[in-house]
Design a protein around this motif. Sequence first.
Motif, PDB file in Angstrom:
ATOM      1  N   ARG A  85       0.888  -1.132   0.056  1.00  0.00           N
ATOM      2  CA  ARG A  85      -0.103   0.009  -0.139  1.00  0.00           C
ATOM      3  C   ARG A  85       1.013   1.237   0.014  1.00  0.00           C
ATOM      4  O   ARG A  85       1.739   1.283   0.955  1.00  0.00           O
ATOM      5  CB  ARG A  85      -0.979  -0.047   1.442  1.00  0.00           C
ATOM      6  CG  ARG A  85      -1.920  -1.006   1.234  1.00  0.00           C
ATOM      7  CD  ARG A  85      -3.122  -0.753   0.903  1.00  0.00           C
ATOM      8  NE  ARG A  85      -4.122  -1.771   0.824  1.00  0.00           N
ATOM      9  CZ  ARG A  85      -5.394  -2.107   1.513  1.00  0.00           C
ATOM     10  NH1 ARG A  85      -5.351  -1.094   2.495  1.00  0.00           N
ATOM     11  NH2 ARG A  85      -5.937  -3.120   1.393  1.00  0.00           N
ATOM     12  N   TRP A  87       1.108   4.534   1.100  1.00  0.00           N
ATOM     13  CA  TRP A  87       0.609   5.680   2.114  1.00  0.00           C
ATOM     14  C   TRP A  87       0.398   7.042   1.646  1.00  0.00           C
ATOM     15  O   TRP A  87      -0.205   7.657   2.642  1.00  0.00           O
ATOM     16  CB  TRP A  87       1.399   5.556   3.523  1.00  0.00           C
ATOM     17  CG  TRP A  87       1.274   4.318   4.059  1.00  0.00           C
ATOM     18  CD1 TRP A  87       0.858   3.157   3.504  1.00  0.00           C
ATOM     19  CD2 TRP A  87       1.860   3.899   5.299  1.00  0.00           C
ATOM     20  NE1 TRP A  87       0.974   2.046   4.520  1.00  0.00           N
ATOM     21  CE2 TRP A  87       1.505   2.606   5.567  1.00  0.00           C
ATOM     22  CE3 TRP A  87       2.470   4.630   6.265  1.00  0.00           C
ATOM     23  CZ2 TRP A  87       1.784   2.003   6.918  1.00  0.00           C
ATOM     24  CZ3 TRP A  87       3.069   4.095   7.304  1.00  0.00           C
ATOM     25  CH2 TRP A  87       2.525   2.551   7.758  1.00  0.00           C
ATOM     26  N   GLY A 116       3.323   0.489   2.846  1.00  0.00           N
ATOM     27  CA  GLY A 116       3.297  -0.375   3.971  1.00  0.00           C
ATOM     28  C   GLY A 116       3.098  -1.631   3.367  1.00  0.00           C
ATOM     29  O   GLY A 116       2.489  -1.786   2.261  1.00  0.00           O
ATOM     30  N   GLN A 158       2.419   5.396  12.985  1.00  0.00           N
ATOM     31  CA  GLN A 158       1.007   5.559  12.011  1.00  0.00           C
ATOM     32  C   GLN A 158       0.657   4.370  11.811  1.00  0.00           C
ATOM     33  O   GLN A 158      -0.620   4.378  11.274  1.00  0.00           O
ATOM     34  CB  GLN A 158       1.448   6.620  10.640  1.00  0.00           C
ATOM     35  CG  GLN A 158       1.894   7.825  11.055  1.00  0.00           C
ATOM     36  CD  GLN A 158       1.819   8.577   9.832  1.00  0.00           C
ATOM     37  OE1 GLN A 158       1.435   8.345   8.780  1.00  0.00           O
ATOM     38  NE2 GLN A 158       2.810   9.599   9.729  1.00  0.00           N
ATOM     39  N   THR A 161      -3.265   3.341  12.299  1.00  0.00           N
ATOM     40  CA  THR A 161      -4.269   3.871  11.717  1.00  0.00           C
ATOM     41  C   THR A 161      -4.240   3.709  10.392  1.00  0.00           C
ATOM     42  O   THR A 161      -5.070   4.118   9.387  1.00  0.00           O
ATOM     43  CB  THR A 161      -4.025   5.480  11.866  1.00  0.00           C
ATOM     44  OG1 THR A 161      -2.964   6.016  11.476  1.00  0.00           O
ATOM     45  CG2 THR A 161      -4.316   5.696  13.369  1.00  0.00           C
ATOM     46  N   ARG A 162      -3.058   3.205   9.750  1.00  0.00           N
ATOM     47  CA  ARG A 162      -2.993   2.848   8.296  1.00  0.00           C
ATOM     48  C   ARG A 162      -3.303   1.522   7.854  1.00  0.00           C
ATOM     49  O   ARG A 162      -3.969   1.192   6.719  1.00  0.00           O
ATOM     50  CB  ARG A 162      -1.443   3.057   7.937  1.00  0.00           C
ATOM     51  CG  ARG A 162      -0.838   4.436   8.073  1.00  0.00           C
ATOM     52  CD  ARG A 162      -1.441   5.211   6.960  1.00  0.00           C
ATOM     53  NE  ARG A 162      -0.574   6.398   6.986  1.00  0.00           N
ATOM     54  CZ  ARG A 162      -0.600   7.418   6.192  1.00  0.00           C
ATOM     55  NH1 ARG A 162      -1.295   7.067   4.838  1.00  0.00           N
ATOM     56  NH2 ARG A 162      -0.241   8.528   6.238  1.00  0.00           N
ATOM     57  N   SER A 164      -5.515  -1.832   7.306  1.00  0.00           N
ATOM     58  CA  SER A 164      -6.929  -2.110   7.238  1.00  0.00           C
ATOM     59  C   SER A 164      -7.245  -3.321   7.762  1.00  0.00           C
ATOM     60  O   SER A 164      -6.720  -4.458   7.500  1.00  0.00           O
ATOM     61  CB  SER A 164      -7.309  -2.164   5.912  1.00  0.00           C
ATOM     62  OG  SER A 164      -6.292  -3.078   5.141  1.00  0.00           O
TER      63      SER A 164
END
Length: 165
Positions: A85, A87, A116, A158, A161-162, A164
């Motif tokens: 992903r 970011w 990520g 982070q 919060t990143r 899923s």
Amino acid sequence: MSDETQKTYKIPESVLVVIHTAQLEVLLLERADRPGFWQSVTGSRDTPEESLSATAVREVEEETGIRIGAAQTQGQATVPPSALRDWQLSNVYEIYPVWRHRYAPGVTRNTEHVFGLQVPRDIVVQLAPREHLQSAWLPWREAADRCFSASNAEAILQLPTRISR
């Protein structure tokens, strides 16, 4: 032709790939050229035309042996392309003086793009021995504390919060 014109300099645009599990464990690597310096996967674009995602895929495979998207080969860990992903986060930082010789004269700043990569916890990691001495899976806060790079530590912080779920 002089040695200066033949030298290939690093491009001051790189990726930082935070490799993690669904349980927020983070893979850190200890630099071979700086023992005690722990980090996530990092690396510069090979050419200006190389996309940032291609740079991330290449660097992950070079440094950890983890292949993103390609069919599994014998003994090689593979994850789907959807596991990587972007970011959409960039950091501009001062290049450490010890590494500035790798860049063209006068280049002092690098732009780092954060990705990520979620992997299974039991994935096999095969380090590039010229780049890294050892690896460690750590809970995300402990991983952030161990990083020598402030931007790497901030990216790891982070992670909750990143990711899923």
